[in-house]
Design a protein around this motif. Structure first.
Motif, short mmCIF file in Angstrom:
data_model
loop_
_atom_site.label_atom_id
_atom_site.label_comp_id
_atom_site.label_asym_id
_atom_site.label_seq_id
_atom_site.Cartn_x
_atom_site.Cartn_y
_atom_site.Cartn_z
N ARG A 29 -5.42 -9.94 3.34
CA ARG A 29 -5.07 -8.53 3.32
C ARG A 29 -5.81 -7.68 3.25
O ARG A 29 -6.05 -7.58 4.40
N GLU A 30 -6.75 -7.31 2.92
CA GLU A 30 -8.71 -6.80 2.71
C GLU A 30 -8.71 -7.20 4.02
O GLU A 30 -9.14 -6.37 4.35
N ARG A 109 1.58 -6.51 -5.93
CA ARG A 109 0.00 -5.69 -6.39
C ARG A 109 0.63 -3.78 -5.76
O ARG A 109 0.40 -3.91 -4.34
N HIS A 111 0.37 0.08 -6.15
CA HIS A 111 -1.44 1.17 -6.37
C HIS A 111 -0.73 2.63 -6.03
O HIS A 111 -0.33 2.82 -4.98
N SER A 150 -2.63 -0.85 -9.95
CA SER A 150 -3.61 0.39 -9.66
C SER A 150 -3.98 1.07 -9.71
O SER A 150 -3.37 1.89 -9.25
N GLU A 152 -6.69 3.24 -6.82
CA GLU A 152 -7.39 3.08 -6.07
C GLU A 152 -7.64 4.38 -6.55
O GLU A 152 -8.00 5.74 -7.01
N ALA A 180 -10.10 -0.22 -9.43
CA ALA A 180 -10.21 -0.60 -7.89
C ALA A 180 -11.45 0.40 -7.56
O ALA A 180 -11.99 1.69 -7.62
N THR A 182 -12.87 1.63 -5.06
CA THR A 182 -11.77 1.78 -3.38
C THR A 182 -13.42 2.04 -2.54
O THR A 182 -14.02 1.47 -1.41
N HIS A 209 -11.79 -4.76 -8.34
CA HIS A 209 -11.80 -4.85 -7.17
C HIS A 209 -13.11 -3.83 -6.04
O HIS A 209 -12.54 -2.81 -6.81
N HIS A 211 -15.56 -2.91 -3.56
CA HIS A 211 -16.62 -2.87 -2.18
C HIS A 211 -18.10 -2.66 -2.06
O HIS A 211 -18.56 -1.94 -3.30
O1 LIG Z 1 -5.35 -2.47 -5.63
C1 LIG Z 1 -6.09 -2.32 -5.14
O2 LIG Z 1 -6.36 -2.00 -6.97
C2 LIG Z 1 -7.25 -2.32 -4.36
C3 LIG Z 1 -6.54 -1.53 -3.29
C4 LIG Z 1 -8.17 -0.88 -2.30
O3 LIG Z 1 -7.76 -2.41 -1.01
C5 LIG Z 1 -9.11 -0.38 -2.71
O4 LIG Z 1 -8.86 0.49 -3.34
O5 LIG Z 1 -10.40 -0.76 -1.45
#
Ligand SMILES: O=C(O)CCC(=O)C(=O)O
Ligand SMILES: CC(=O)SCCNC(=O)CCNC(=O)[C@H](O)C(C)(C)COP(=O)(O)OP(=O)(O)OC[C@H]1O[C@@H](n2cnc3c(N)ncnc32)[C@H](O)[C@@H]1OP(=O)(O)O
Ligand SMILES: [Zn+2]
Length: 411
Positions: A29-30, A109, A111, A150, A152, A180, A182, A209, A211
């Motif tokens: 996914r990511e 999931r 968001h 979640s 974002e 997250a 993000t 999550h 980054h």
């Molecule tokens: O839904 C999430 O917790 C992560 C979504 C996502 O990929 C992000 O916020 O970077």
């Protein structure tokens, strides 16, 4: 009485989960949001099986609402009989949730953006967000599936908004809430504080999550676990949107450190990068990696086009780098295509942009396409408005088929 204790035993407190967390493996996914990732069905199956053999707890796959092929691939992966639970990631809408329950996944999931991103991404207020979150969670639970909610961009969201919403979804029976980072702006201390606060407020599990735009993804995931998080999102080789998310192997680089310092305002650099720095750069390095400022999914593209700081914590121009909004994949959305239409100096209504987006996504579902292919489909559609442009699209697909044949036969 003498208590004998193994001196090599890890020293842990009662909150930390560093030795008992679950992995949500998000390469499918990511990872698919990484600039150069094109996974066809066969590759997705190989990745899913390899990760399952490795022993991940969950596999997350691209939203079945993204494109027809994404939906089919999601179903195929659910039918592999893997040990890992299969999750998918969608917008928090009943329309997306209804598509998900037909695929055979174990959980969903969803968001909403809560930060200023709200204004540039979807424009919904907290009352709307809370209502739709509860509606989707109740629906998914009624189908016997697992559900995670979640926000974002959690670290640039209003804390009161975030905590109130999470308390409401916890009361609804959500299985997990997610924090997250993000845009990769958070520091380990901020992550610890937020997760620790949340741990005291909700009884459900907590997912994280992170980054890696400022090189803290690994440290942040670790601190989240120390503060009581139960699940961590990872991807192979750290791939993901821009320069990716947490991976389980340590990874350091000088530009990660530089990114961290700049966001902390410790130094302000206005430099163009010296040539040697541009050489031999790891592909997903913060700042200098070729994709550090590339946006692939439709949701991101819409917000970035409205206001770049929505998904960017560092301005690429400060480093002589350029932002790039991708519009050549099955993850593309109509807002990105509308922007490309405008760049090409064409005019189309929103409805027409949506229609041509469907065509582009359909072609990108079959094999990777180039910006020239996207442009050709747009121009043809524009020329043929009112007539049928499917034959031109067929010729793009045939060209791709021939090219693939040449590669296979080595001709
Ligand atoms: O839904 C999430 O917790 C992560 C979504 C996502 O990929 C992000 O916020 O970077
Ligand atoms: C941080 C993350 O990584 S989030 C995960 C991102 N993943 C994806 O985006 C999956 C791939 N994306 C796609 O295939 C497409 O973007 C789709 C199918 C989801 C949507 O495509 P389109 O309908 O063409 O819209 P587009 O992508 O241009 O814009 C996103 C739309 O979703 C809305 N939206 C954005 N976030 C949310 C949300 N959390 N919940 C509900 N709606 C949302 C936006 O307002 C926008 O709506 P609009 O059509 O009224 O402008
Ligand atoms: Zn992400």
């Amino acid at each position: 009485m003498t208590v004998t204790r193994n001196p090599y035993e890890p020293v842990n407190d009662s909150i930390t989960n560093v030795s008992r967390f679950k992995i949500i493996e998000s390469t499918l996914r990511e990872g698919e949001q990484f600039a150069n990732a094109y996974f066809d069905t066969e590759i997705k199956i190989k990745i899913a099986k390899a990760l399952d053999d490795f022993g991940v707890d969950y596999l997350e796959v691209t939203s079945p609402a993204a494109s027809e092929q994404s939906g089919k691939d999601c179903e195929v992966i659910c039918q592999l009989g893997l040990k890992a639970k299969i999750l998918t990631h969608v917008r928090c809408t009943m329309a997306d949730a209804k598509i998900v329950v037909e695929t055979g996944v174990d959980g969903l999931r969803c968001h909403w953006h809560l930060s200023f991103l709200r204004e540039f991404s979807h424009g919904k207020d907290m009352a709307y967000i809370t209502k739709s979150a509860i509606e989707v969670i109740e629906f998914i639970k009624s189908k016997g599936l697992e559900v995670r909610f979640s926000s974002e961009d959690s670290f640039r969201s209003d804390l009161v908004d975030l905590l109130s919403l999470y308390r409401a979804v916890d009361a609804t029976g959500v299985n997990r809430v997610g924090i997250a980072d993000t845009v990769g702006c958070a520091t380990p201390r901020q992550v610890y504080d937020l997760v620790r606060t949340l741990r005291g407020l909700v009884s459900c599990d907590i997912e994280t999550h992170s980054h890696d735009d400022t090189g803290c993804a690994i440290a942040n995931a670790y601190c989240a676990l120390e503060a009581g998080a139960t699940h961590v999102d990872t991807s192979v080789l750290r791939i993901g949107e821009r320069n990716g998310i947490t991976v389980r192997l340590p990874f350091t680089s000088s530009s990660s450190l530089m990114a961290r310092m700049i966001v902390a305002d410790v130094i302000m650099l206005r430099i163009s990068l010296p040539k040697p720095f541009k050489l031999n750069t790891p592909f997903n390095n913060p700042i200098t990696g070729f994709c550090a400022f590339t946006y692939k999914t439709g949701i991101h593209a819409k917000a970035i086009l409205n206001n770049p700081s929505t998904y960017e914590i560092i301005n690429p121009a400060d480093f002589g780098m350029t932002r790039y909004v991708h519009c050549t994949s099955c993850l593309t959305g109509w807002n990105a295509i509308k922007s490309r239409v405008e760049q090409l100096g064409l005019f189309m209504t929103d409805e027409q942009c949506k229609e041509v987006t469907k065509k582009i996504k359909g072609v990108a579902d079959i094999s990777p396409i180039s910006i020239e292919d996207t442009d050709a489909i747009i121009r043809t559609f524009h020329l043929a408005l009112g007539t049928n442009c499917d034959s031109i699209i067929e010729s793009v697909i045939n060209r791709q088929g021939e090219a693939a044949q040449v590669v296979k036969t080595g001709a």
